[in-house]
Design a protein around this motif. Structure first.
Motif, PDB file in Angstrom:
ATOM      1  N   LEU A   1      31.685  42.559  33.846  1.00  0.00           N
ATOM      2  CA  LEU A   1      31.367  42.502  35.275  1.00  0.00           C
ATOM      3  C   LEU A   1      32.462  41.771  36.021  1.00  0.00           C
ATOM      4  O   LEU A   1      32.959  42.227  37.041  1.00  0.00           O
ATOM      5  N   ILE A   2      32.885  40.618  35.528  1.00  0.00           N
ATOM      6  CA  ILE A   2      33.881  39.831  36.225  1.00  0.00           C
ATOM      7  C   ILE A   2      35.259  40.438  36.091  1.00  0.00           C
ATOM      8  O   ILE A   2      36.115  40.262  36.940  1.00  0.00           O
ATOM      9  N   ARG A   3      35.472  41.197  35.013  1.00  0.00           N
ATOM     10  CA  ARG A   3      36.786  41.821  34.829  1.00  0.00           C
ATOM     11  C   ARG A   3      37.144  42.766  35.974  1.00  0.00           C
ATOM     12  O   ARG A   3      38.300  43.038  36.228  1.00  0.00           O
ATOM     13  N   THR A   4      36.138  43.271  36.662  1.00  0.00           N
ATOM     14  CA  THR A   4      36.396  44.237  37.719  1.00  0.00           C
ATOM     15  C   THR A   4      37.151  43.638  38.880  1.00  0.00           C
ATOM     16  O   THR A   4      37.716  44.358  39.684  1.00  0.00           O
ATOM     17  N   VAL A   5      37.165  42.309  39.012  1.00  0.00           N
ATOM     18  CA  VAL A   5      37.852  41.704  40.138  1.00  0.00           C
ATOM     19  C   VAL A   5      39.223  41.185  39.758  1.00  0.00           C
ATOM     20  O   VAL A   5      39.897  40.541  40.528  1.00  0.00           O
ATOM     21  N   THR A   6      39.676  41.451  38.535  1.00  0.00           N
ATOM     22  CA  THR A   6      40.950  40.945  38.060  1.00  0.00           C
ATOM     23  C   THR A   6      42.078  41.890  38.429  1.00  0.00           C
ATOM     24  O   THR A   6      41.959  43.101  38.318  1.00  0.00           O
ATOM     25  N   THR A   7      43.205  41.355  38.833  1.00  0.00           N
ATOM     26  CA  THR A   7      44.363  42.155  39.190  1.00  0.00           C
ATOM     27  C   THR A   7      45.412  42.041  38.101  1.00  0.00           C
ATOM     28  O   THR A   7      45.427  41.075  37.331  1.00  0.00           O
ATOM     29  N   PRO A   8      46.353  43.018  38.028  1.00  0.00           N
ATOM     30  CA  PRO A   8      47.409  42.939  37.022  1.00  0.00           C
ATOM     31  C   PRO A   8      48.192  41.635  37.108  1.00  0.00           C
ATOM     32  O   PRO A   8      48.607  41.080  36.108  1.00  0.00           O
ATOM     33  N   LYS A   9      48.391  41.166  38.324  1.00  0.00           N
ATOM     34  CA  LYS A   9      49.140  39.927  38.497  1.00  0.00           C
ATOM     35  C   LYS A   9      48.431  38.774  37.827  1.00  0.00           C
ATOM     36  O   LYS A   9      49.064  37.900  37.205  1.00  0.00           O
ATOM     37  N   GLN A  10      47.099  38.757  37.948  1.00  0.00           N
ATOM     38  CA  GLN A  10      46.328  37.679  37.360  1.00  0.00           C
ATOM     39  C   GLN A  10      46.373  37.721  35.848  1.00  0.00           C
ATOM     40  O   GLN A  10      46.248  36.697  35.187  1.00  0.00           O
ATOM     41  N   GLU A  11      46.526  38.929  35.269  1.00  0.00           N
ATOM     42  CA  GLU A  11      46.588  39.057  33.824  1.00  0.00           C
ATOM     43  C   GLU A  11      47.823  38.363  33.253  1.00  0.00           C
ATOM     44  O   GLU A  11      47.874  38.042  32.090  1.00  0.00           O
ATOM     45  N   GLN A  12      48.841  38.153  34.103  1.00  0.00           N
ATOM     46  CA  GLN A  12      50.093  37.622  33.607  1.00  0.00           C
ATOM     47  C   GLN A  12      50.212  36.127  33.845  1.00  0.00           C
ATOM     48  O   GLN A  12      51.203  35.513  33.483  1.00  0.00           O
ATOM     49  N   THR A  13      49.245  35.528  34.494  1.00  0.00           N
ATOM     50  CA  THR A  13      49.325  34.113  34.793  1.00  0.00           C
ATOM     51  C   THR A  13      49.082  33.292  33.544  1.00  0.00           C
ATOM     52  O   THR A  13      48.524  33.745  32.564  1.00  0.00           O
ATOM     53  N   GLY A  14      49.512  32.007  33.605  1.00  0.00           N
ATOM     54  CA  GLY A  14      49.322  31.115  32.486  1.00  0.00           C
ATOM     55  C   GLY A  14      47.881  30.642  32.402  1.00  0.00           C
ATOM     56  O   GLY A  14      47.029  31.029  33.181  1.00  0.00           O
ATOM     57  N   THR A  15      47.648  29.755  31.435  1.00  0.00           N
ATOM     58  CA  THR A  15      46.301  29.246  31.228  1.00  0.00           C
ATOM     59  C   THR A  15      46.285  27.745  31.491  1.00  0.00           C
ATOM     60  O   THR A  15      46.683  26.960  30.635  1.00  0.00           O
ATOM     61  N   PRO A  16      45.856  27.321  32.659  1.00  0.00           N
ATOM     62  CA  PRO A  16      45.819  25.891  32.980  1.00  0.00           C
ATOM     63  C   PRO A  16      44.737  25.170  32.196  1.00  0.00           C
ATOM     64  O   PRO A  16      43.829  25.787  31.634  1.00  0.00           O
ATOM     65  N   VAL A  17      44.818  23.856  32.195  1.00  0.00           N
ATOM     66  CA  VAL A  17      43.867  23.033  31.446  1.00  0.00           C
ATOM     67  C   VAL A  17      42.437  23.263  31.925  1.00  0.00           C
ATOM     68  O   VAL A  17      41.492  23.310  31.129  1.00  0.00           O
ATOM     69  N   ILE A  18      42.268  23.434  33.240  1.00  0.00           N
ATOM     70  CA  ILE A  18      40.929  23.619  33.794  1.00  0.00           C
ATOM     71  C   ILE A  18      40.265  24.861  33.218  1.00  0.00           C
ATOM     72  O   ILE A  18      39.034  24.932  33.096  1.00  0.00           O
ATOM     73  N   ALA A  19      41.075  25.849  32.816  1.00  0.00           N
ATOM     74  CA  ALA A  19      40.513  27.069  32.227  1.00  0.00           C
ATOM     75  C   ALA A  19      39.833  26.760  30.896  1.00  0.00           C
ATOM     76  O   ALA A  19      38.765  27.304  30.588  1.00  0.00           O
ATOM     77  N   TRP A  20      40.446  25.883  30.097  1.00  0.00           N
ATOM     78  CA  TRP A  20      39.832  25.486  28.827  1.00  0.00           C
ATOM     79  C   TRP A  20      38.513  24.742  29.071  1.00  0.00           C
ATOM     80  O   TRP A  20      37.535  24.944  28.347  1.00  0.00           O
ATOM     81  N   VAL A  21      38.508  23.911  30.093  1.00  0.00           N
ATOM     82  CA  VAL A  21      37.289  23.179  30.446  1.00  0.00           C
ATOM     83  C   VAL A  21      36.175  24.151  30.836  1.00  0.00           C
ATOM     84  O   VAL A  21      35.024  24.008  30.419  1.00  0.00           O
ATOM     85  N   LEU A  22      36.524  25.166  31.622  1.00  0.00           N
ATOM     86  CA  LEU A  22      35.534  26.150  32.065  1.00  0.00           C
ATOM     87  C   LEU A  22      34.987  26.961  30.889  1.00  0.00           C
ATOM     88  O   LEU A  22      33.792  27.283  30.848  1.00  0.00           O
ATOM     89  N   VAL A  23      35.846  27.294  29.934  1.00  0.00           N
ATOM     90  CA  VAL A  23      35.395  28.039  28.754  1.00  0.00           C
ATOM     91  C   VAL A  23      34.342  27.242  27.990  1.00  0.00           C
ATOM     92  O   VAL A  23      33.297  27.780  27.579  1.00  0.00           O
ATOM     93  N   VAL A  24      34.593  25.960  27.800  1.00  0.00           N
ATOM     94  CA  VAL A  24      33.645  25.110  27.081  1.00  0.00           C
ATOM     95  C   VAL A  24      32.331  25.000  27.848  1.00  0.00           C
ATOM     96  O   VAL A  24      31.236  25.118  27.273  1.00  0.00           O
ATOM     97  N   ILE A  25      32.419  24.783  29.160  1.00  0.00           N
ATOM     98  CA  ILE A  25      31.213  24.658  29.984  1.00  0.00           C
ATOM     99  C   ILE A  25      30.392  25.946  29.942  1.00  0.00           C
ATOM    100  O   ILE A  25      29.166  25.917  29.780  1.00  0.00           O
ATOM    101  N   LEU A  26      31.059  27.081  30.066  1.00  0.00           N
ATOM    102  CA  LEU A  26      30.361  28.370  30.062  1.00  0.00           C
ATOM    103  C   LEU A  26      29.723  28.649  28.708  1.00  0.00           C
ATOM    104  O   LEU A  26      28.605  29.179  28.641  1.00  0.00           O
ATOM    105  N   ALA A  27      30.431  28.309  27.636  1.00  0.00           N
ATOM    106  CA  ALA A  27      29.857  28.507  26.302  1.00  0.00           C
ATOM    107  C   ALA A  27      28.602  27.665  26.126  1.00  0.00           C
ATOM    108  O   ALA A  27      27.604  28.122  25.552  1.00  0.00           O
ATOM    109  N   LEU A  28      28.622  26.446  26.649  1.00  0.00           N
ATOM    110  CA  LEU A  28      27.445  25.577  26.560  1.00  0.00           C
ATOM    111  C   LEU A  28      26.288  26.138  27.391  1.00  0.00           C
ATOM    112  O   LEU A  28      25.133  26.140  26.948  1.00  0.00           O
ATOM    113  N   ILE A  29      26.600  26.626  28.603  1.00  0.00           N
ATOM    114  CA  ILE A  29      25.547  27.163  29.475  1.00  0.00           C
ATOM    115  C   ILE A  29      24.924  28.414  28.882  1.00  0.00           C
ATOM    116  O   ILE A  29      23.700  28.510  28.711  1.00  0.00           O
ATOM    117  N   TRP A  30      25.761  29.402  28.530  1.00  0.00           N
ATOM    118  CA  TRP A  30      25.238  30.667  28.016  1.00  0.00           C
ATOM    119  C   TRP A  30      24.682  30.515  26.606  1.00  0.00           C
ATOM    120  O   TRP A  30      23.696  31.161  26.251  1.00  0.00           O
TER     121      TRP A  30
END
Length: 305
Positions: free
Chosen positions: A4-33
């Motif tokens: 569902l969320i992939r539908t809003v992703t652009t090619p440019k976004q696919e090439q961006t790096g992975t900031p620290v906050i992204a790792w934090v969000l992954v952990v939070i989402l895994a805990l929630i779901w």
């Protein structure tokens, strides 16, 4: 949810790096779901599966109602049928199916079976929407289904924690998730994820409310011990797993890549199993084997080109 969320992703976004906050969000989402499955189990202590499913839809709809009102007039009339399809297949039916399954299935195993969503999203896309599928991804799907077979049809047969046929309810729910994700990707493209989710819930929330009024929910709330506590668990499930998690995942997909965001697929079952074990559920060796095989299939599908 991932597709569902992939539908809003652009090619440019696919090439961006992975900031620290992204790792934090992954952990939070895994805990929630990952926690959502134990919350269903706690809600079922007092409420029936249909009451829980209806409550989850009503509360989730109410939580996202401001977003629905904001986007109500922006929707093209021709898209409402697809929003309804997403509401039914991506929210309404799965809410009831997961609740029914967990009346006989351990919450940890339910969390593992939920990983099949990624496989069925790809399979439905190829079967119904003309998406190409490589032999490597087909191999991943076959491996995932093999893992599901191991998970469902092995164990000690304990009726409280492991009824093999009840796992099929979750398999059906993940198929519905796969259809819904493809509807969103191919028929609702261009719409923001929050708008899609809130409006899809708006199409089914009132139906769930009407159904809830025909159940014993209000009687239980007033007379059954522990009813308010069980309602609290269901409210947390609806608000966090549907509303807050959606916003966080939307943020994650914009600051990282879809490939990185898919890592939540592997963490959710771990969290779900952890909560199950802490709650006294017995997870057998064959169950762990099935989980590993399923996650291997999901890994191949996500990595294959």
């Amino acid at each position: 949810m991932l597709e569902l969320i992939r539908t809003v992703t652009t090619p440019k976004q696919e090439q961006t790096g992975t900031p620290v906050i992204a790792w934090v969000l992954v952990v939070i989402l895994a805990l929630i779901w990952g926690t959502s499955f134990i919350l269903i189990k706690k809600g079922l202590v007092v409420y029936s599966s249909d009451e829980l499913g209806a409550l989850r839809m009503v509360i989730a709809c109410a939580a996202l109602l401001p977003f629905a009102i904001k986007n109500l007039r922006k929707v093209e009339p021709s898209r409402w049928k697809f929003l309804l399809g997403s509401g039914l297949l991506g929210n309404f039916f799965p809410a009831f199916l997961f609740a029914i399954a967990e009346t006989r299935l351990a919450s940890g195993l339910a969390g593992v079976l939920n990983s099949l969503t990624a496989l069925f999203t790809l399979l439905v896309g190829a079967a119904l929407f003309g998406q190409s599928i490589t032999w490597m991804r087909m191999l991943g799907i076959v491996i995932g289904i093999a893992g599901t077979t191991i998970l469902i049809f092995t164990g000690n047969g304990n009726a409280e924690l492991n009824n093999m046929y009840y796992g099929l309810y979750i398999v059906l729910a993940t198929i519905f998730y796969g259809i819904s994700a493809n509807i969103i990707k191919h028929r609702l493209h261009g719409m923001k994820a929050v708008a899609i989710s809130s409006l899809a819930l708006l199409t089914v929330g009132p139906v769930a409310l009407v159904y809830l009024l025909t159940t014993d929910f209000f009687y239980k709330l007033q007379h059954v011990p522990g009813a308010w506590e069980a309602l609290m668990y269901i409210a947390i499930l609806a608000v966090f797993s549907t509303a807050i998690a959606l916003v966080l995942f939307n943020k994650l997909i914009h600051i990282s890549t879809t490939l990185f965001a898919s890592s939540t697929t592997y963490l959710i079952p771990v969290v779900a199993l952890m909560w199950g074990v802490l709650d006294g559920e017995v997870i057998h060796l064959w169950h762990y084997l099935g989980m590993v095989v399923i996650l291997a299939g999901v890994f191949i599908v996500n990595r294959a080109r």
